[in-house]
Motif scaffolding. Structure first.
Motif, PDB file in Angstrom:
ATOM      1  N   TRP A 124      -0.163 -27.667  -5.251  1.00  0.00           N
ATOM      2  CA  TRP A 124       0.532 -28.936  -5.005  1.00  0.00           C
ATOM      3  C   TRP A 124       0.458 -29.834  -6.232  1.00  0.00           C
ATOM      4  O   TRP A 124       1.452 -30.394  -6.683  1.00  0.00           O
ATOM      5  CB  TRP A 124      -0.114 -29.600  -3.794  1.00  0.00           C
ATOM      6  N   PHE A 125      -0.746 -29.969  -6.796  1.00  0.00           N
ATOM      7  CA  PHE A 125      -0.927 -30.831  -7.961  1.00  0.00           C
ATOM      8  C   PHE A 125      -0.230 -30.260  -9.195  1.00  0.00           C
ATOM      9  O   PHE A 125       0.226 -31.020 -10.062  1.00  0.00           O
ATOM     10  CB  PHE A 125      -2.410 -31.054  -8.241  1.00  0.00           C
ATOM     11  N   VAL A 126      -0.147 -28.942  -9.301  1.00  0.00           N
ATOM     12  CA  VAL A 126       0.606 -28.339 -10.401  1.00  0.00           C
ATOM     13  C   VAL A 126       2.079 -28.726 -10.294  1.00  0.00           C
ATOM     14  O   VAL A 126       2.706 -29.148 -11.275  1.00  0.00           O
ATOM     15  CB  VAL A 126       0.461 -26.800 -10.390  1.00  0.00           C
ATOM     16  N   LEU A 127       2.629 -28.629  -9.093  1.00  0.00           N
ATOM     17  CA  LEU A 127       4.052 -28.887  -8.895  1.00  0.00           C
ATOM     18  C   LEU A 127       4.430 -30.350  -9.116  1.00  0.00           C
ATOM     19  O   LEU A 127       5.545 -30.651  -9.529  1.00  0.00           O
ATOM     20  CB  LEU A 127       4.474 -28.448  -7.489  1.00  0.00           C
ATOM     21  N   ILE A 128       3.500 -31.271  -8.849  1.00  0.00           N
ATOM     22  CA  ILE A 128       3.813 -32.682  -9.043  1.00  0.00           C
ATOM     23  C   ILE A 128       3.299 -33.192 -10.391  1.00  0.00           C
ATOM     24  O   ILE A 128       3.364 -34.387 -10.690  1.00  0.00           O
ATOM     25  CB  ILE A 128       3.255 -33.552  -7.902  1.00  0.00           C
ATOM     26  N   GLY A 129       2.744 -32.284 -11.211  1.00  0.00           N
ATOM     27  CA  GLY A 129       2.328 -32.638 -12.560  1.00  0.00           C
ATOM     28  C   GLY A 129       1.064 -33.459 -12.643  1.00  0.00           C
ATOM     29  O   GLY A 129       0.878 -34.223 -13.596  1.00  0.00           O
ATOM     30  N   ARG A 130       0.157 -33.315 -11.667  1.00  0.00           N
ATOM     31  CA  ARG A 130      -1.067 -34.121 -11.657  1.00  0.00           C
ATOM     32  C   ARG A 130      -2.312 -33.314 -12.005  1.00  0.00           C
ATOM     33  O   ARG A 130      -3.429 -33.762 -11.756  1.00  0.00           O
ATOM     34  CB  ARG A 130      -1.234 -34.765 -10.284  1.00  0.00           C
ATOM     35  N   VAL A 131      -2.160 -32.121 -12.541  1.00  0.00           N
ATOM     36  CA  VAL A 131      -3.315 -31.346 -12.984  1.00  0.00           C
ATOM     37  C   VAL A 131      -3.801 -31.908 -14.321  1.00  0.00           C
ATOM     38  O   VAL A 131      -2.995 -32.276 -15.176  1.00  0.00           O
ATOM     39  CB  VAL A 131      -2.952 -29.851 -13.130  1.00  0.00           C
ATOM     40  N   ASN A 132      -5.116 -31.942 -14.501  1.00  0.00           N
ATOM     41  CA  ASN A 132      -5.672 -32.544 -15.718  1.00  0.00           C
ATOM     42  C   ASN A 132      -5.594 -31.605 -16.920  1.00  0.00           C
ATOM     43  O   ASN A 132      -6.600 -31.100 -17.414  1.00  0.00           O
ATOM     44  CB  ASN A 132      -7.119 -32.976 -15.475  1.00  0.00           C
TER      45      ASN A 132
END
Length: 345
Positions: free
Chosen positions: A209-217
């Protein structure tokens, strides 16, 4: 102060957040900031529909100052700027934001009554005398404790604050993630319902989910947040390009070799999409039958997860493997998830 586009409110000096001006709440960071006197709108930039904070310091931060920066970012996490709306001054003690003598008298009465009825002071005991910089942390601690009101006749109870009845549920967690983390533009995409299907462990779904919304650090994101230096953003897999979400999980030469070999394992032929989101939408639309999706969808999560694991191993453990090794680990993850009866852990 009600912030809109942040063009007429000073970031450090004005009282626009609960707890007081940021220069008072974080005096140490204010003293080393290179943006004293700057407007809120000058302390970041718009990345599409997302506001990104970008802070500049006069020197490299000490380790203990990084802890202050973490608290600093946490305080700003829920701030929502609006590019199309100006800042305006509001009277917070009135529902319409309008000042009146009546509202002042009401506030004075309530404050006086509250002090009489709920007078309670926190006392702190420390193992040693505090350093100067620790006194600033104590000040922040007392600021956070100031609104706390104890009730002598009531016991503590555990409640889930995101539910009106205080009861935890998976549904409420999903609602919080969507409302707090995502904009309306993001939640409108078709992938929103495709991620949360229980085909892989919850932590892997959340990571995807975070990869798809660009929120991975990634390094690129961490540099924008001021956590790492701008010259430390190179991808550790290919050592050629800046490590952004799109690059790390799709465009990197190393990553693309993993994708291509994985697809050949399933006898699939693929053309390179422009974004990781586009790849996922094509991936979920590849097979319509539910049984085929159960075999197909976990593959996407297996690839991005093992790319992330390889990336972290190179950064934190100084261990490097080749594409074939990552592919084998991806296959192991895929087999584990597709053969599991329950994926609740």
């Amino acid at each position: 102060m009600e912030v809109g586009n942040g063009r007429s409110t000073r970031f450090w000096e004005d009282n626009w957040l609960q707890g007081g001006p940021l220069k008072v709440v974080f005096p140490r960071l204010f003293s080393i900031s290179d943006q004293q006197g700057s407007m809120i709108g000058d302390c970041g930039f718009w990345d599409g529909l997302e506001w990104i904070w970008n802070f500049q310091w006069r020197r490299e931060l000490f380790q203990w100052e990084l802890e202050l920066v973490n608290q600093f970012h946490e305080q700003l996490r829920h701030v929502k700027l609006s590019a199309g709306r100006d800042d305006k001054v509001v009277w917070k003690f009135d529902s319409k934001g309008v000042f009146s003598t009546k509202s002042v008298m009401h506030v004075l009465q309530m404050e006086s009554l509250s002090d009489e009825i709920t007078s309670y002071s926190f006392t702190s005991a420390w193992r040693r005398e505090l350093f100067q910089w620790e006194l600033e942390l104590v000040h922040q601690l007392h600021e956070w404790l100031r609104p706390v009101k104890l009730s002598d006749g009531k016991e503590d109870t555990l409640v889930w604050k995101f539910d009106s009845k205080g009861i935890f549920s998976t549904k409420s967690v999903l609602q919080v993630l969507q409302s707090e983390t995502l904009s309306d533009e993001i939640t409108s995409y078709s992938f929103t319902s495709s991620v949360w299907r229980g085909m892989v462990p919850p932590r892997i779904e959340l990571f995807g989910w975070f990869v798809l919304i660009g929120r991975v650090n990634t390094k690129e994101r961490l540099s924008r947040l001021g956590v790492i230096r701008l010259n430390d953003t190179l991808c550790v897999l290919c050592k050629r390009e800046i490590e952004s979400v799109e690059h790390l999980f799709l465009l990197c030469e190393f990553t693309w070799q993993v994708w291509c070999r994985w697809l050949r394992t399933f006898g699939e032929v693929w053309s390179m999409p422009g974004t990781i989101r586009e790849l996922f939408e094509r991936w979920t639309g590849r097979h319509k039958r539910k049984q085929e999706q159960k075999k197909w969808l976990p593959g996407f999560f297996a690839v991005i997860w093992n790319i992330w694991v390889e990336r972290n191993a190179r950064i934190f453990q100084n261990q490097e493997t080749v594409v074939d090794c990552v592919l084998r680990k991806t296959l192991l993850s895929y087999n584990e998830w597709t053969e599991s009866v329950s994926l609740g852990g």
